[in-house]
Enzyme design. Structure first.
Site, mmCIF file in Angstrom:
data_model
loop_
_atom_site.group_PDB
_atom_site.id
_atom_site.type_symbol
_atom_site.label_atom_id
_atom_site.label_comp_id
_atom_site.label_asym_id
_atom_site.label_seq_id
_atom_site.Cartn_x
_atom_site.Cartn_y
_atom_site.Cartn_z
ATOM 1 N N CYS A 25 0.821 -1.200 -0.023
ATOM 2 C CA CYS A 25 -0.109 -0.028 0.247
ATOM 3 C C CYS A 25 0.893 1.331 0.060
ATOM 4 O O CYS A 25 1.890 1.450 0.690
ATOM 5 C CB CYS A 25 -0.924 -0.130 1.198
ATOM 6 S SG CYS A 25 -2.027 1.454 1.072
ATOM 7 N N CYS A 28 -0.677 6.107 2.441
ATOM 8 C CA CYS A 28 -0.161 7.229 3.317
ATOM 9 C C CYS A 28 1.184 7.821 2.608
ATOM 10 O O CYS A 28 1.912 8.580 3.373
ATOM 11 C CB CYS A 28 -0.074 6.900 4.591
ATOM 12 S SG CYS A 28 1.169 5.912 5.100
ATOM 13 N N CYS A 36 2.787 -1.081 4.319
ATOM 14 C CA CYS A 36 1.761 -2.009 4.540
ATOM 15 C C CYS A 36 1.634 -3.025 3.660
ATOM 16 O O CYS A 36 1.342 -2.589 2.320
ATOM 17 C CB CYS A 36 0.532 -1.458 5.160
ATOM 18 S SG CYS A 36 0.413 -0.434 6.693
ATOM 19 N N CYS A 44 -5.669 0.826 6.759
ATOM 20 C CA CYS A 44 -6.349 1.869 7.347
ATOM 21 C C CYS A 44 -7.334 2.530 6.638
ATOM 22 O O CYS A 44 -7.382 1.937 5.628
ATOM 23 C CB CYS A 44 -5.268 2.997 7.883
ATOM 24 S SG CYS A 44 -4.349 3.964 6.453
ATOM 25 N N LYS A 81 -7.129 5.343 4.868
ATOM 26 C CA LYS A 81 -6.446 5.908 3.649
ATOM 27 C C LYS A 81 -6.224 4.589 2.674
ATOM 28 O O LYS A 81 -6.581 4.814 1.440
ATOM 29 C CB LYS A 81 -5.230 6.523 3.989
ATOM 30 C CG LYS A 81 -5.453 7.964 4.869
ATOM 31 C CD LYS A 81 -3.973 8.285 5.361
ATOM 32 C CE LYS A 81 -3.364 7.381 6.263
ATOM 33 N NZ LYS A 81 -4.075 7.398 7.388
#
EC number: 1.1.-.-
Length: 1017
Positions: free
Chosen positions: A53, A56, A61, A89, A91
């Protein structure tokens, strides 16, 4: 503000609707993993693609993107990703809304209206766009030189963070504006100067016994070990210490909350240092052997030294007051640093005699300029294999299956010298003058004593007893049998946002070192080392065959006259000085800009930066969106989202994970991956990327294959040293890089293995390097090149000398910085960490009368990453407006209630945000949100001027070393926004037509941003 209507149930329900809509459209004609590898799925079958990911922009992650019929329908956490523990999360989950957003850029565009107005974008072809870029750049370069073209870069987008290096080389410009200057950069700058590149990264993932969370809320986002991992680490720690001006999410759970005044981190760090020293909680062997604490300072002689290597491989001259053999002997070595040996008489009686009586030396001739004893003490006996002798680390709380790592035993001095840390000694210089000298430690101890807890209490606002208690808890080893400290310090973004950024980071680096937490389990370890290049080796400035600008170009870097250390660092120009040069032409004209995801709102005074952007002759912007900044561009180019591209990925910090970002779906319409765009530019400019005939401009497949070539089952080249009585010999081992057999021949093979295996542990991949602690002792700290740790298989580049020690001029962790000393001879106080009161803060004379409140900013918001995601409906519904946290008592004084729009003002600008009453900030402090803009506003700039916090800052308040903006800890005044004092008689910000921004959760305009799947082909 209206009611927040988005619940978790709504979130999931919306995801289901998104998935149904996605299933209604066919697959793209281009190849993505879900189509190629799982082409047999049919109907509503779904495929889970393991990937990394970038929601952010910083954290790696591990997630799974769920793909149905060629469309991504949701993002889930990957429970097999040990570094993130299955975290996913808000995001990350919202990334689907970003990828399929109706406002995504699909085609190249050119402006048709004057700058400062709505751009009037007109679609053009890629060929027209690229040729226009080449023509304009070449014209400007011909008129003004390559330095008239600047590059800018932000974060995320996987690869773009190195775009400026490519363009700098290609265009022969030294000028690049980077978010790095205010985000991680000062930490990396400072640690490169005094220990090793990015030693600020902490191995929180091995769950230290004492977890120090300083200046950040990593439980929300950011950094390697964030979100779920941070919560787990804090929960398992014997002691959790939170240092933050506001009560952060995890702060309320901490054993110690160091509630400091904004901007006083340096004073608190030095107070901790004082406690550690006075209570003798420091690691004496480490301090004596691996820092320059015992090196002797001679204040009665002219600083002298030697040439050494910059971070880019060029040379500069060290000039230091540290005593060297060349200072006491004609023809002596300038690399041999003298120390006083407390054991000299005992050793002499045993037949071991120093050349200079009570004084012995350490030879820092790391390049072998004079002799090969560089890296070793006088008469030292050392063996690389003995240096590795030890045991498996014994961290108590690792996850099942997580590798412990190998912990070498601390290696004592041989012969058993005892370098003095305290005392004053006489020695005769080569000119016959007798002088008194003291160890660096004496000076450091005196500096720390200036900030005893009682003194620091007056500065920080924290009671002295609490300062002492927290420092003692950090420094007192819970389990002394481990042989190392309780853990490192996770010092984060906040400590960089002041005029003391570099000195703050040096103070932390020293604290970690002297307590025995450098490169130990749970300590500060630096960036993960693996054979793949997480930045795409072939797509970096170090690509095979790439040419670099001549040295005279680098010497033209803007800001180098104001900030001399930028000439040593060389990785960014000063952003403030660059915007000034655009406006004034001083020291020379800067007329063009290439930008990949950079953001003028992140640093410097925003108003000044906007003026500069509007003044450029030519500006190219690569992005996913129409943004405030690219409203001033001449050409915008559409780029791929993280679920639409491939890239090797390794933890940028100390999490020790290796995997991949995997292309899950096709990018929309004509959007391209950044490296392909830059490669096309290189081809059109006839700038050869490689020196391989017929493959000067390789395609993405070649680059991806190239990026994993050094991942092998062979043991990569390493060196062992054997030193007997100070005479060294070495031996090469392993397979030369040009001869290794790649474990995976192609990127596709690597990705297939990643899908089956999941994230690899770097400790298993590189057991001699990342899998081993105390690498400064074994030589592995110097196993790779001095900054990035990159390997270049074509010429054996990137391999270090494997000598014990650090990559500093003294080969020690430098408490006394020879880099700082050499570049700032007129500031002797800077040789050691210092504390500087923030400019325009509460100590700024009479200013506090008009501006009584101290502003801080930059906190993490659960649904946003800096300026990103304001147009994502899930995120904006949950957090529709910027909030300013105000203590309820303070709010009452100003007649402000929860939900009121509030004006915040300084002499440099004013903004509006919404009051959020919170006892977690002190009564004289307010906490502002940063980088706000409003995508729904169609005026040029999308309303950045309404709430963007950096309008409030002094453009010229900067760190004197890195040029970092002073973004926090300045005085402001606040007052309630009313119809009478607000444009359009509306406290809510409005566009030029009087239409208010989206400021409630039920605004129907949010639905206009729901995902769309049309127009992507």
């Amino acid at each position: 503000m209206g009611n927040l209507t988005m619940s978790r149930r709504t979130f999931v329900k919306t995801a289901a609707i998104t998935g149904a809509a996605a299933a209604a459209f066919g697959a793209s004609t281009h190849t993505a993993l879900a189509e190629e590898t799982y082409s047999s799925v049919s109907g509503n079958d779904t495929v889970a693609v393991k990937t990394c990911c970038r929601g952010c922009g910083k954290m790696e992650c591990g997630v799974k993107v769920i793909v149905q019929n060629g469309r991504a329908i949701r993002v889930e956490g990957d429970e097999g990703a040990f570094q993130s523990m299955g975290n996913c999360c808000t995001k990350s989950q919202s990334s689907i809304q970003a990828a399929y957003h109706p406002d995504r850029l699909h085609y190249p565009m050119k402006r048709t209206n004057p700058k400062g107005e709505e751009p009037g974008w007109q679609r053009i072809s890629w060929d027209e766009a690229m040729q226009s870029i080449v023509d304009n750049f070449m014209d400007i370069k011909a008129k003004h030189g390559g330095e008239a073209i600047a590059c800018q870069v932000g974060t995320s987008r996987i690869w773009c963070m190195h775009s400026e290096s490519i363009l700098k080389n290609m265009l022969e410009t030294p000028n690049n504006v980077e978010a790095w200057q205010i985000c991680k950069g000062p930490r990396h700058f400072a640690t490169t100067m005094v220990s090793q590149f990015a030693m600020s990264w902490m191995e929180t993932i091995t769950r230290p016994k004492v977890y120090v969370q300083w200046g950040g809320a990593s439980e929300l986002s950011n950094y390697d070990d964030s979100c779920r991992t941070t919560v787990d680490v804090a929960s398992r720690a014997d002691v959790h210490i939170s240092v933050d001006p506001r009560m952060a999410n995890m702060g309320k759970e901490a054993d110690y909350w160091q509630h400091l005044r904004p901007g006083t981190d340096g004073a608190l760090a030095l107070a901790w240092t004082n406690v550690i020293i006075e209570k003798k909680l420091y690691d004496e062997l480490y301090v004596k052997k691996w820092t320059n604490a015992p090196f002797l300072v001679c204040e009665d002689m002219e600083p002298s030294g030697f040439p050494t290597v910059r971070t880019d491989g060029s040379y500069w001259d060290v000039k230091t007051a540290l005593l060297k053999e060349s200072d006491i002997k004609e023809g002596g070595s300038p690399y041999k640093f003298l120390v006083y040996d407390n054991n000299w008489e005992k050793l002499k009686a045993e037949g071991v005699e120093h050349e200079y009586g009570a004084f012995t030396w350490f030879n820092a001739d790391q390049e072998g300029v004079i002799d090969e004893t560089g890296g070793f003490w006088e008469g030292e006996n050392y063996d690389s294999e003995k240096a590795r002798q030890g045991r498996e680390a014994a961290q108590d709380n690792l996850l099942p299956g997580q590798t412990q790592g190998w912990l070498p035993d601390p290696m004592p001095f041989d012969p058993a010298i005892d370098p003095a840390l305290e005392g004053e000694f006489e020695i005769t210089l080569k000119d016959g003058k007798t002088v008194k000298v003291k160890p660096v430690w004496e000076h450091y101890k005196a500096r720390a004593a200036e900030y005893k807890p009682e003194v620091a209490a007056e500065i920080t606002g924290i009671p002295a007893s609490e300062i002492e208690a927290a420092a003692t808890a950090y420094g007192t080893r819970i389990d002394p049998s481990t042989g190392y400290g309780n853990g490192g310090i996770q010092y984060m973004l906040a400590v960089e946002h002041f005029c003391s950024a570099i000195q703050n980071c040096r103070a932390f680096d020293n604290l970690v070192g002297i307590t025995g937490n450098m490169d130990t389990p749970g300590g500060n370890r630096g960036p993960t080392i693996v054979p793949i290049d997480g930045d795409l080796q072939g797509f970096s400035a170090w690509a095979p065959g790439a040419t670099t600008p001549p040295e005279e170009v680098n010497r033209k870097q803007i800001g180098i006259d104001k900030f001399p250390l930028l000439g040593w660092w060389q990785y960014w120009c000063d952003s403030h000085s660059l915007w000034d040069a655009v406006i004034t032409g001083d020291p020379y004209p800067v007329r063009a800009l290439w930008n990949e995801s950079g953001n003028f709102m992140s640093q410097t005074n925003t108003t000044r930066a906007w003026e500069a952007l509007c003044s450029l002759d030519f500006y190219v912007d690569l992005n996913l969106w129409h943004t405030p900044q690219n409203d001033t561009a001449d050409i915008i180019l559409p780029v791929a989202h993280w679920i639409e591209l491939n890239s090797p990925r390794a933890s940028q910090g100390s999490a020790g994970a290796m995997g991949a970002t995997v292309k899950c779906v096709q990018p929309p319409a004509e959007a391209k991956y950044d490296p392909e765009i830059v490669m096309d530019l290189a081809r059109r400019m006839n700038w050869k990327w490689t020196d391989e005939p017929g493959n000067e401009w390789p395609d993405i497949n070649w680059q991806l294959d190239d990026s994993i070539k050094l991942l092998t089952d062979d043991e990569l080249t390493y060196t062992t040293w054997h030193v007997e009585n100070g005479k060294p010999t070495f031996e090469r081992h392993g397979v030369p890089m040009a001869e290794v057999t790649p474990k995976y021949k192609t990127w596709d093979e690597y990705v297939k293995a990643f899908q089956e295996h999941g994230w690899w542990q770097a400790k298993d991949i590189e057991p001699r390097n990342w899998g081993t602690y105390r690498r400064y002792q074994t030589g592995a700290m110097r196993a790779r090149d001095r900054v990035w740790g990159r390997l270049d298989y074509t010429a054996g580049k990137g391999i270090g000398d494997w000598k014990p020690g650090w990559f500093t001029p003294t080969m020690k962790q430098e408490i006394w910085s020879t880099v700082m000393e050499s570049h700032h001879p007129d500031h002797p106080e800077w040789r050691l960490p210092t504390y500087t009161e923030p400019p325009h803060g509460p100590k700024d004379g009479d200013r506090i009368k008009e501006y009584p409140l101290t502003a801080t900013t930059g906190r993490r918001i659960p649904v946003y990453f800096h300026s990103e995601h304001r147009q994502l409906p899930w995120c904006r519904e949950l957090w529709p407006v910027p909030r300013v946290e105000i203590n309820p008592k303070t709010a009452a004084e100003y007649g402000i209630e929860q939900g009121d729009w509030v004006w915040i003002e300084t002499e440099w600008g004013k903004i509006r945000e919404v009051a959020d009453l919170y006892y977690g900030v002190k009564e004289d402090v307010i906490n502002l949100e940063h980088t706000w803009w409003y995508p729904e506003v169609k005026d040029a700039g999308h309303g950045w001027q309404f709430s963007q916090v950096n309008q409030l800052i002094d453009h010229y308040a900067q760190d004197p070393h890195s040029g970092t903006s002073n973004l926090r800890a300045y005085q402001v005044k606040i007052y309630k926004a009313t119809p009478e004092n607000s444009p359009f008689n509306n406290p809510v910000p409005c566009d030029s037509t009087g239409t208010p921004i989206i400021h409630t959760s039920d605004d129907p305009r949010l639905k206009e941003w729901l995902p769309t799947y049309e127009g992507r082909e």
